[in-house]
Motif scaffolding. Structure first.
Motif, PDB file in Angstrom:
ATOM      1  N   ARG A  27      -1.209  10.200  -5.065  1.00 45.36           N
ATOM      2  CA  ARG A  27      -0.934   8.997  -5.855  1.00 45.36           C
ATOM      3  C   ARG A  27      -0.092   9.345  -7.078  1.00 45.36           C
ATOM      4  O   ARG A  27      -0.333  10.343  -7.760  1.00 45.36           O
ATOM      5  N   LEU A  28       0.889   8.491  -7.365  1.00 50.63           N
ATOM      6  CA  LEU A  28       1.748   8.632  -8.530  1.00 50.63           C
ATOM      7  C   LEU A  28       1.541   7.463  -9.475  1.00 50.63           C
ATOM      8  O   LEU A  28       1.178   6.363  -9.054  1.00 50.63           O
ATOM      9  N   ARG A  29       1.844   7.718 -10.748  1.00 46.92           N
ATOM     10  CA  ARG A  29       1.755   6.653 -11.756  1.00 46.92           C
ATOM     11  C   ARG A  29       2.962   6.764 -12.678  1.00 46.92           C
ATOM     12  O   ARG A  29       3.246   7.842 -13.214  1.00 46.92           O
ATOM     13  N   ILE A  30       3.689   5.650 -12.852  1.00 53.17           N
ATOM     14  CA  ILE A  30       4.807   5.609 -13.799  1.00 53.17           C
ATOM     15  C   ILE A  30       4.674   4.339 -14.637  1.00 53.17           C
ATOM     16  O   ILE A  30       4.019   3.377 -14.217  1.00 53.17           O
ATOM     17  N   PRO A  31       5.271   4.311 -15.817  1.00 52.96           N
ATOM     18  CA  PRO A  31       5.207   3.087 -16.637  1.00 52.96           C
ATOM     19  C   PRO A  31       5.944   1.941 -15.942  1.00 52.96           C
ATOM     20  O   PRO A  31       6.974   2.147 -15.294  1.00 52.96           O
ATOM     21  N   ASP A  32       5.425   0.744 -16.080  1.00 48.51           N
ATOM     22  CA  ASP A  32       6.063  -0.459 -15.536  1.00 48.51           C
ATOM     23  C   ASP A  32       6.540  -0.222 -14.100  1.00 48.51           C
ATOM     24  O   ASP A  32       7.748  -0.244 -13.810  1.00 48.51           O
ATOM     25  N   PRO A  33       5.620   0.013 -13.187  1.00 50.60           N
ATOM     26  CA  PRO A  33       6.027   0.340 -11.808  1.00 50.60           C
ATOM     27  C   PRO A  33       6.808  -0.796 -11.159  1.00 50.60           C
ATOM     28  O   PRO A  33       6.628  -1.972 -11.517  1.00 50.60           O
ATOM     29  N   PRO A  34       7.676  -0.474 -10.227  1.00 46.71           N
ATOM     30  CA  PRO A  34       8.453  -1.514  -9.540  1.00 46.71           C
ATOM     31  C   PRO A  34       7.545  -2.408  -8.701  1.00 46.71           C
ATOM     32  O   PRO A  34       6.447  -2.005  -8.300  1.00 46.71           O
ATOM     33  N   ALA A  35       8.013  -3.603  -8.423  1.00 47.56           N
ATOM     34  CA  ALA A  35       7.226  -4.519  -7.594  1.00 47.56           C
ATOM     35  C   ALA A  35       6.977  -3.916  -6.224  1.00 47.56           C
ATOM     36  O   ALA A  35       5.886  -4.045  -5.654  1.00 47.56           O
ATOM     37  N   ILE A  36       7.988  -3.236  -5.689  1.00 45.47           N
ATOM     38  CA  ILE A  36       7.892  -2.603  -4.371  1.00 45.47           C
ATOM     39  C   ILE A  36       8.367  -1.163  -4.471  1.00 45.47           C
ATOM     40  O   ILE A  36       9.371  -0.876  -5.134  1.00 45.47           O
ATOM     41  N   MET A  37       7.626  -0.266  -3.854  1.00 40.28           N
ATOM     42  CA  MET A  37       8.072   1.117  -3.704  1.00 40.28           C
ATOM     43  C   MET A  37       8.391   1.324  -2.234  1.00 40.28           C
ATOM     44  O   MET A  37       7.510   1.279  -1.383  1.00 40.28           O
ATOM     45  N   HIS A  38       9.677   1.516  -1.943  1.00 40.12           N
ATOM     46  CA  HIS A  38      10.124   1.650  -0.549  1.00 40.12           C
ATOM     47  C   HIS A  38      10.369   3.120  -0.251  1.00 40.12           C
ATOM     48  O   HIS A  38      11.362   3.694  -0.682  1.00 40.12           O
ATOM     49  N   TRP A  39       9.456   3.721   0.494  1.00 40.47           N
ATOM     50  CA  TRP A  39       9.587   5.112   0.912  1.00 40.47           C
ATOM     51  C   TRP A  39      10.438   5.141   2.183  1.00 40.47           C
ATOM     52  O   TRP A  39      10.115   4.485   3.171  1.00 40.47           O
ATOM     53  N   THR A  40      11.552   5.872   2.138  1.00 41.68           N
ATOM     54  CA  THR A  40      12.518   5.833   3.239  1.00 41.68           C
ATOM     55  C   THR A  40      12.121   6.710   4.414  1.00 41.68           C
ATOM     56  O   THR A  40      12.849   6.784   5.405  1.00 41.68           O
ATOM     57  N   TYR A  41      10.973   7.345   4.314  1.00 44.21           N
ATOM     58  CA  TYR A  41      10.476   8.264   5.334  1.00 44.21           C
ATOM     59  C   TYR A  41       8.962   8.255   5.175  1.00 44.21           C
ATOM     60  O   TYR A  41       8.462   8.010   4.077  1.00 44.21           O
ATOM     61  N   PRO A  42       8.195   8.510   6.223  1.00 47.63           N
ATOM     62  CA  PRO A  42       6.733   8.448   6.081  1.00 47.63           C
ATOM     63  C   PRO A  42       6.144   9.642   5.326  1.00 47.63           C
ATOM     64  O   PRO A  42       5.382  10.448   5.875  1.00 47.63           O
ATOM     65  N   VAL A  43       6.515   9.772   4.056  1.00 49.55           N
ATOM     66  CA  VAL A  43       5.954  10.825   3.217  1.00 49.55           C
ATOM     67  C   VAL A  43       4.560  10.398   2.764  1.00 49.55           C
ATOM     68  O   VAL A  43       4.317   9.211   2.513  1.00 49.55           O
ATOM     69  N   PRO A  44       3.614  11.328   2.620  1.00 52.82           N
ATOM     70  CA  PRO A  44       2.243  10.961   2.229  1.00 52.82           C
ATOM     71  C   PRO A  44       2.100  10.806   0.708  1.00 52.82           C
ATOM     72  O   PRO A  44       1.392  11.553   0.041  1.00 52.82           O
ATOM     73  N   VAL A  45       2.810   9.830   0.167  1.00 53.54           N
ATOM     74  CA  VAL A  45       2.805   9.539  -1.272  1.00 53.54           C
ATOM     75  C   VAL A  45       2.695   8.032  -1.434  1.00 53.54           C
ATOM     76  O   VAL A  45       3.245   7.273  -0.636  1.00 53.54           O
ATOM     77  N   GLU A  46       1.982   7.588  -2.482  1.00 56.69           N
ATOM     78  CA  GLU A  46       1.961   6.170  -2.816  1.00 56.69           C
ATOM     79  C   GLU A  46       2.044   6.005  -4.325  1.00 56.69           C
ATOM     80  O   GLU A  46       1.607   6.876  -5.084  1.00 56.69           O
ATOM     81  N   LEU A  47       2.627   4.906  -4.751  1.00 57.95           N
ATOM     82  CA  LEU A  47       2.819   4.634  -6.171  1.00 57.95           C
ATOM     83  C   LEU A  47       1.852   3.549  -6.621  1.00 57.95           C
ATOM     84  O   LEU A  47       1.827   2.449  -6.052  1.00 57.95           O
ATOM     85  N   GLU A  48       1.073   3.863  -7.648  1.00 58.88           N
ATOM     86  CA  GLU A  48       0.126   2.891  -8.193  1.00 58.88           C
ATOM     87  C   GLU A  48       0.852   1.671  -8.753  1.00 58.88           C
ATOM     88  O   GLU A  48       1.923   1.795  -9.362  1.00 58.88           O
ATOM     89  N   GLY A  49       0.267   0.504  -8.546  1.00 57.64           N
ATOM     90  CA  GLY A  49       0.790  -0.710  -9.139  1.00 57.64           C
ATOM     91  C   GLY A  49       1.960  -1.323  -8.398  1.00 57.64           C
ATOM     92  O   GLY A  49       2.510  -2.332  -8.846  1.00 57.64           O
ATOM     93  N   SER A  50       2.354  -0.722  -7.274  1.00 59.71           N
ATOM     94  CA  SER A  50       3.461  -1.238  -6.465  1.00 59.71           C
ATOM     95  C   SER A  50       2.972  -1.557  -5.061  1.00 59.71           C
ATOM     96  O   SER A  50       1.986  -0.984  -4.578  1.00 59.71           O
ATOM     97  N   ALA A  51       3.671  -2.458  -4.400  1.00 55.44           N
ATOM     98  CA  ALA A  51       3.456  -2.667  -2.965  1.00 55.44           C
ATOM     99  C   ALA A  51       4.241  -1.570  -2.241  1.00 55.44           C
ATOM    100  O   ALA A  51       5.464  -1.538  -2.308  1.00 55.44           O
ATOM    101  N   ASN A  52       3.527  -0.664  -1.595  1.00 54.04           N
ATOM    102  CA  ASN A  52       4.169   0.483  -0.956  1.00 54.04           C
ATOM    103  C   ASN A  52       4.575   0.155   0.475  1.00 54.04           C
ATOM    104  O   ASN A  52       3.752  -0.284   1.281  1.00 54.04           O
ATOM    105  N   ILE A  53       5.859   0.350   0.757  1.00 53.98           N
ATOM    106  CA  ILE A  53       6.442   0.122   2.080  1.00 53.98           C
ATOM    107  C   ILE A  53       6.961   1.456   2.607  1.00 53.98           C
ATOM    108  O   ILE A  53       7.529   2.250   1.856  1.00 53.98           O
ATOM    109  N   TYR A  54       6.773   1.697   3.901  1.00 51.35           N
ATOM    110  CA  TYR A  54       7.249   2.934   4.522  1.00 51.35           C
ATOM    111  C   TYR A  54       8.164   2.605   5.697  1.00 51.35           C
ATOM    112  O   TYR A  54       7.836   1.748   6.518  1.00 51.35           O
ATOM    113  N   THR A  55       9.296   3.287   5.759  1.00 55.39           N
ATOM    114  CA  THR A  55      10.172   3.163   6.924  1.00 55.39           C
ATOM    115  C   THR A  55       9.849   4.272   7.908  1.00 55.39           C
ATOM    116  O   THR A  55       9.924   5.454   7.563  1.00 55.39           O
ATOM    117  N   MET A  56       9.491   3.889   9.113  1.00 54.40           N
ATOM    118  CA  MET A  56       9.270   4.839  10.207  1.00 54.40           C
ATOM    119  C   MET A  56      10.466   4.719  11.142  1.00 54.40           C
ATOM    120  O   MET A  56      10.567   3.768  11.914  1.00 54.40           O
TER     121      MET A  56
END
Length: 444
Positions: A142-171
């Motif tokens: 899990r990651l945490r940054i100030p004022d997280p984006p509305a969506i975190m789009h991971w371009t590859y199925p990496v095992p990471v997620e961002l707090e406070g964002s809707a996490n999307i993964y491209t497979m």
């Protein structure tokens, strides 16, 4: 510009890799689409910048480290500090370091690795650490940054997620699961990561109906859980309107090639790309037009190139007409595509097949295969062959070489077909999907 501006996060995992990958091209096209929609863009990298670095030096340190980024598959040197960090890997939230974008560094060399963005973050060894974290705890880092984006789009199925964002993964595909003999990945780990993301992410998307069907079938999902958004070709480095005489001069000066006087394959030299059968088919075809193969040697490349290397000190007849180029910068590769008589992409399996789209966008005739996503992308704009049938491939090569009317027709059909995957349509698809996810409809 969109009426309701969002901020979208995108990872730099593949974009930071030297040499480039298809997923890196996807990431660049995605960032360009996000900016084209008028949305804000945050980038998150795993480039090593010490947390003690003062803000005014972070941009310098970031690009210094990026210049020494590891190639795909390379492992970082195991120092004593890294051993201690691995041994003490705790399930805590990590805070990436903010890298001020101040323009102090001449970063033109890294234009493809770091697209224009509003904010830039990095966490040393992020993605390597995330893999070890998932193996130990069975959940993403899990990651945490100030004022997280509305969506975190991971371009590859990496095992990471961002707090406070809707996490999307491209497979993009599930090659390690459907063709387990054609890759080195740890299949159980790979399946576990995908399963976690399917069950927990705000959204899961892919790049073709073929990939969506494969993922749905493999994991027993409802058909609407994995959404196909296709993708756009990253053509920023292409020169589709280049003067043909100028292109011909460049080809002659740099490669000793004639415009419309060579065939081209571009991609990694590995079993999935089917280069061995392409070489066999080309030699069997007997055509005099040279074949240029651009790509770095990957896993089991030796077997794919066996016909070029002969045996007992001999060189096979016709092998001298095949040229190898290890790697080219993207701008040079796009010019090589633009000047080709035809582009060959005989892959055994693809999630999308970006080289096919790139060639069609530039109006070049294509020969590809009738499996996975490739017929879906190529439509009627390419010759389709069975990837395991060397005779059929050789016949297609002879046909394309000898029939100028066919080449002209395929080029026109391919260019028309490529409009389906235009940047404008990609923007529309991702914008609609982001809003769909934010309405809570991404998970079914």
């Amino acid at each position: 510009m969109t009426a309701n501006r969002l901020t979208i996060g995108v990872d730099g995992y593949n974009m930071a890799l030297p040499g480039g990958t298809g997923v890196a091209s996807y990431g660049r096209a995605l960032c360009r689409a996000i900016r084209g929609l008028g949305h804000g863009l945050d980038l998150i990298y795993g480039v090593s910048v010490p947390s003690s670095t003062p803000p005014e030096m972070r941009e310098t340190q970031f690009y210094s480290a990026l210049g020494h980024a590891l190639a795909l598959g390379e492992k970082p040197r195991m120092t004593m500090k890294r051993r201690l960090v691995r041994a003490m890997l705790l399930p805590k939230v990590r805070r990436p370091l903010a890298v001020p974008i101040e323009g102090r560094v001449n970063a033109s060399h890294f234009a493809n690795a770091v697209p224009p963005a509003d904010r830039l973050f990095t966490r040393s060894g992020l993605f390597d650490t995330a893999v070890k974290h998932f193996r130990r705890y069975g959940r993403p880092l899990r990651l945490r940054i100030p004022d997280p984006p509305a969506i975190m789009h991971w371009t590859y199925p990496v095992p990471v997620e961002l707090e406070g964002s809707a996490n999307i993964y491209t497979m993009h595909d599930i090659v390690p699961l459907v063709m387990p003999y054609a890759s080195l990945e740890d299949k159980r780990y790979y399946a576990d990561v995908l399963r976690w993301q399917i069950e927990n992410a705000a959204g899961v998307c892919t790049v073709s109906e073929a990939s969506a069907a494969d993922i749905t079938r493999m994991f027993g999902l409802a058909p609407d859980r994995v959404v196909n958004l296709y993708q756009a070709a990253d053509m920023a480095d292409a020169r589709p309107d280049e003067d043909q005489a100028h292109l011909a001069q460049w080809l002659d000066t740099i490669f000793d090639l004639e415009r419309d006087g060579y065939f081209l394959f571009a991609g990694a030299i590995e079993p999935k790309k089917n280069v061995g059968r392409l070489i066999e088919a080309y030699l069997q075809s007997g055509v005099e037009t040279p074949l240029v193969i651009v790509g770095r040697e990957g896993w089991r490349a030796e077997a794919e190139l066996r016909l070029l290397r002969g045996g007992a000190g001999t060189v096979l007849k016709g092998a001298s007409r095949i040229r190898r180029v290890d790697y080219l910068p993207r701008a040079a590769l796009m010019r090589l595509v633009h000047g080709a008589r035809g582009v060959f992409f005989p892959s055994l399996y693809e999630g999308f097949g970006l080289p096919v789209l790139e060639a069609m966008t530039l109006g070049r005739p294509v020969m590809t295969t009738n499996v996975s996503s490739l017929p879906e992308v190529a439509g009627d704009g390419a010759l389709l062959v069975d990837p395991y049938d060397v005779d059929a491939m050789a016949a297609a090569i002879r046909r394309m070489d000898g029939d100028s009317a066919l080449r002209q027709s395929l080029g026109a059909l391919g260019r028309s077909r490529s409009d389906i995957f235009s940047a404008a349509r990609f923007e529309q698809r991702i914008d609609a999907y982001y809003r769909h996810v934010l309405e809570g409809k991404g998970r079914k």
